[in-house]
Design a protein around this motif. Structure first.
Motif, PDB file in Angstrom:
ATOM      1  N   MET A   1       0.838  -1.182   0.000  1.00 39.47           N
ATOM      2  CA  MET A   1       0.000   0.000   0.000  1.00 39.47           C
ATOM      3  C   MET A   1       0.882   1.245   0.000  1.00 39.47           C
ATOM      4  SD  MET A   1      -2.775   1.120   2.864  1.00 39.47           S
ATOM      5  CE  MET A   1      -2.454   2.701   3.564  1.00 39.47           C
ATOM      6  N   LYS A   2       0.628   2.103  -0.919  1.00 38.89           N
ATOM      7  CA  LYS A   2       1.360   3.368  -0.977  1.00 38.89           C
ATOM      8  C   LYS A   2       0.604   4.410  -0.159  1.00 38.89           C
ATOM      9  CE  LYS A   2       3.210   6.768  -4.238  1.00 38.89           C
ATOM     10  NZ  LYS A   2       3.914   7.438  -3.202  1.00 38.89           N
ATOM     11  N   VAL A   3       1.336   5.110   0.694  1.00 37.63           N
ATOM     12  CA  VAL A   3       0.748   6.166   1.514  1.00 37.63           C
ATOM     13  C   VAL A   3       0.794   7.463   0.721  1.00 37.63           C
ATOM     14  CG1 VAL A   3       0.979   7.480   3.649  1.00 37.63           C
ATOM     15  CG2 VAL A   3       1.473   5.026   3.643  1.00 37.63           C
ATOM     16  N   THR A   4      -0.354   8.064   0.556  1.00 36.20           N
ATOM     17  CA  THR A   4      -0.423   9.316  -0.191  1.00 36.20           C
ATOM     18  C   THR A   4      -0.026  10.490   0.710  1.00 36.20           C
ATOM     19  OG1 THR A   4      -2.728   9.776   0.382  1.00 36.20           O
ATOM     20  CG2 THR A   4      -2.333   8.400  -1.581  1.00 36.20           C
ATOM     21  N   ASP A   5       0.298  11.595   0.083  1.00 32.08           N
ATOM     22  CA  ASP A   5       0.627  12.801   0.850  1.00 32.08           C
ATOM     23  C   ASP A   5      -0.560  13.237   1.706  1.00 32.08           C
ATOM     24  OD1 ASP A   5       3.205  12.923  -0.155  1.00 32.08           O
ATOM     25  OD2 ASP A   5       2.699  14.351  -1.731  1.00 32.08           O
ATOM     26  N   ARG A   6      -1.734  13.094   1.159  1.00 27.43           N
ATOM     27  CA  ARG A   6      -2.947  13.469   1.893  1.00 27.43           C
ATOM     28  C   ARG A   6      -3.129  12.605   3.139  1.00 27.43           C
ATOM     29  NH1 ARG A   6      -9.107  13.460  -0.462  1.00 27.43           N
ATOM     30  NH2 ARG A   6     -10.061  14.197   1.439  1.00 27.43           N
ATOM     31  N   GLN A   7      -2.910  11.298   3.003  1.00 23.91           N
ATOM     32  CA  GLN A   7      -3.029  10.392   4.145  1.00 23.91           C
ATOM     33  C   GLN A   7      -1.992  10.728   5.216  1.00 23.91           C
ATOM     34  OE1 GLN A   7      -2.603   6.816   1.795  1.00 23.91           O
ATOM     35  NE2 GLN A   7      -4.701   6.203   2.280  1.00 23.91           N
ATOM     36  N   LYS A   8      -0.775  10.980   4.776  1.00 27.89           N
ATOM     37  CA  LYS A   8       0.293  11.315   5.712  1.00 27.89           C
ATOM     38  C   LYS A   8      -0.044  12.602   6.458  1.00 27.89           C
ATOM     39  CE  LYS A   8       5.249  12.268   5.943  1.00 27.89           C
ATOM     40  NZ  LYS A   8       6.492  12.392   5.192  1.00 27.89           N
ATOM     41  N   LYS A   9      -0.519  13.594   5.728  1.00 26.23           N
ATOM     42  CA  LYS A   9      -0.872  14.877   6.340  1.00 26.23           C
ATOM     43  C   LYS A   9      -1.980  14.695   7.381  1.00 26.23           C
ATOM     44  CE  LYS A   9      -2.288  19.578   5.245  1.00 26.23           C
ATOM     45  NZ  LYS A   9      -2.646  20.525   4.207  1.00 26.23           N
ATOM     46  N   LYS A  10      -2.986  13.906   7.041  1.00 21.62           N
ATOM     47  CA  LYS A  10      -4.099  13.667   7.968  1.00 21.62           C
ATOM     48  C   LYS A  10      -3.615  12.922   9.217  1.00 21.62           C
ATOM     49  CE  LYS A  10      -8.787  11.962   8.310  1.00 21.62           C
ATOM     50  NZ  LYS A  10      -9.883  11.231   7.687  1.00 21.62           N
ATOM     51  N   PHE A  11      -2.744  11.942   9.040  1.00 26.63           N
ATOM     52  CA  PHE A  11      -2.191  11.202  10.174  1.00 26.63           C
ATOM     53  C   PHE A  11      -1.405  12.133  11.092  1.00 26.63           C
ATOM     54  CE2 PHE A  11       1.331   8.861  12.126  1.00 26.63           C
ATOM     55  CZ  PHE A  11       0.619   7.929  12.858  1.00 26.63           C
ATOM     56  N   LEU A  12      -0.555  12.979  10.504  1.00 32.14           N
ATOM     57  CA  LEU A  12       0.246  13.902  11.300  1.00 32.14           C
ATOM     58  C   LEU A  12      -0.631  14.927  12.008  1.00 32.14           C
ATOM     59  CD1 LEU A  12       3.216  14.397   8.825  1.00 32.14           C
ATOM     60  CD2 LEU A  12       3.180  13.003  10.911  1.00 32.14           C
ATOM     61  N   GLN A  13      -1.692  15.357  11.368  1.00 33.13           N
ATOM     62  CA  GLN A  13      -2.629  16.273  12.017  1.00 33.13           C
ATOM     63  C   GLN A  13      -3.295  15.605  13.214  1.00 33.13           C
ATOM     64  OE1 GLN A  13      -5.157  17.333   8.687  1.00 33.13           O
ATOM     65  NE2 GLN A  13      -4.038  19.235   8.327  1.00 33.13           N
ATOM     66  N   SER A  14      -3.596  14.316  13.080  1.00 35.82           N
ATOM     67  CA  SER A  14      -4.222  13.604  14.199  1.00 35.82           C
ATOM     68  C   SER A  14      -3.250  13.485  15.376  1.00 35.82           C
ATOM     69  CB  SER A  14      -4.737  12.226  13.768  1.00 35.82           C
ATOM     70  OG  SER A  14      -3.691  11.328  13.503  1.00 35.82           O
ATOM     71  N   LEU A  15      -1.969  13.309  15.097  1.00 39.56           N
ATOM     72  CA  LEU A  15      -0.975  13.268  16.181  1.00 39.56           C
ATOM     73  C   LEU A  15      -0.943  14.591  16.935  1.00 39.56           C
ATOM     74  CD1 LEU A  15       2.195  11.508  14.734  1.00 39.56           C
ATOM     75  CD2 LEU A  15       0.742  10.716  16.595  1.00 39.56           C
ATOM     76  N   LYS A  16      -0.895  15.676  16.191  1.00 41.86           N
ATOM     77  CA  LYS A  16      -0.852  16.997  16.819  1.00 41.86           C
ATOM     78  C   LYS A  16      -2.138  17.271  17.594  1.00 41.86           C
ATOM     79  CE  LYS A  16      -0.122  21.889  15.898  1.00 41.86           C
ATOM     80  NZ  LYS A  16       0.223  22.900  14.896  1.00 41.86           N
ATOM     81  N   GLN A  17      -3.275  16.965  16.983  1.00 41.71           N
ATOM     82  CA  GLN A  17      -4.556  17.209  17.632  1.00 41.71           C
ATOM     83  C   GLN A  17      -4.695  16.385  18.908  1.00 41.71           C
ATOM     84  OE1 GLN A  17      -6.627  19.632  16.736  1.00 41.71           O
ATOM     85  NE2 GLN A  17      -7.889  19.188  18.506  1.00 41.71           N
TER      86      GLN A  17
END
Length: 76
Positions: A1-17
């Motif tokens: 599975m390739k991780v898209t930039d959008r998925q990565k951004k959403k994951f990182l936002q969830s960490l910060k949130q």
């Protein structure tokens, strides 16, 4: 599975949130998991890769269900 930039951004936002919702600063998180504040900042910005062991510490510290973080990778 390739991780898209959008998925990565959403994951990182969830960490910060999750950190914010836990009422913790980057410095407090860093102290609790034995890392530097700049490391936490770089992880949240996607500059530094997140190792599994570090993620597990954050996961426990933030006390969120796994789905909170991994919803970024769910099919639409």
């Amino acid at each position: 599975m390739k991780v898209t930039d959008r998925q990565k951004k959403k994951f990182l936002q969830s960490l910060k949130q999750a950190r914010i919702e836990a009422g913790l600063t980057q410095s407090e998180v860093a102290r609790k998991i034995g890392k530097s504040q700049s490391f936490i900042s770089k992880v949240e910005l996607g500059i530094t890769s997140l190792e599994v062991e570090v993620f597990l510490r954050l996961y426990q510290l933030y006390d969120k269900p796994a789905a909170y973080f991994f919803s970024a990778f769910s099919p639409k």
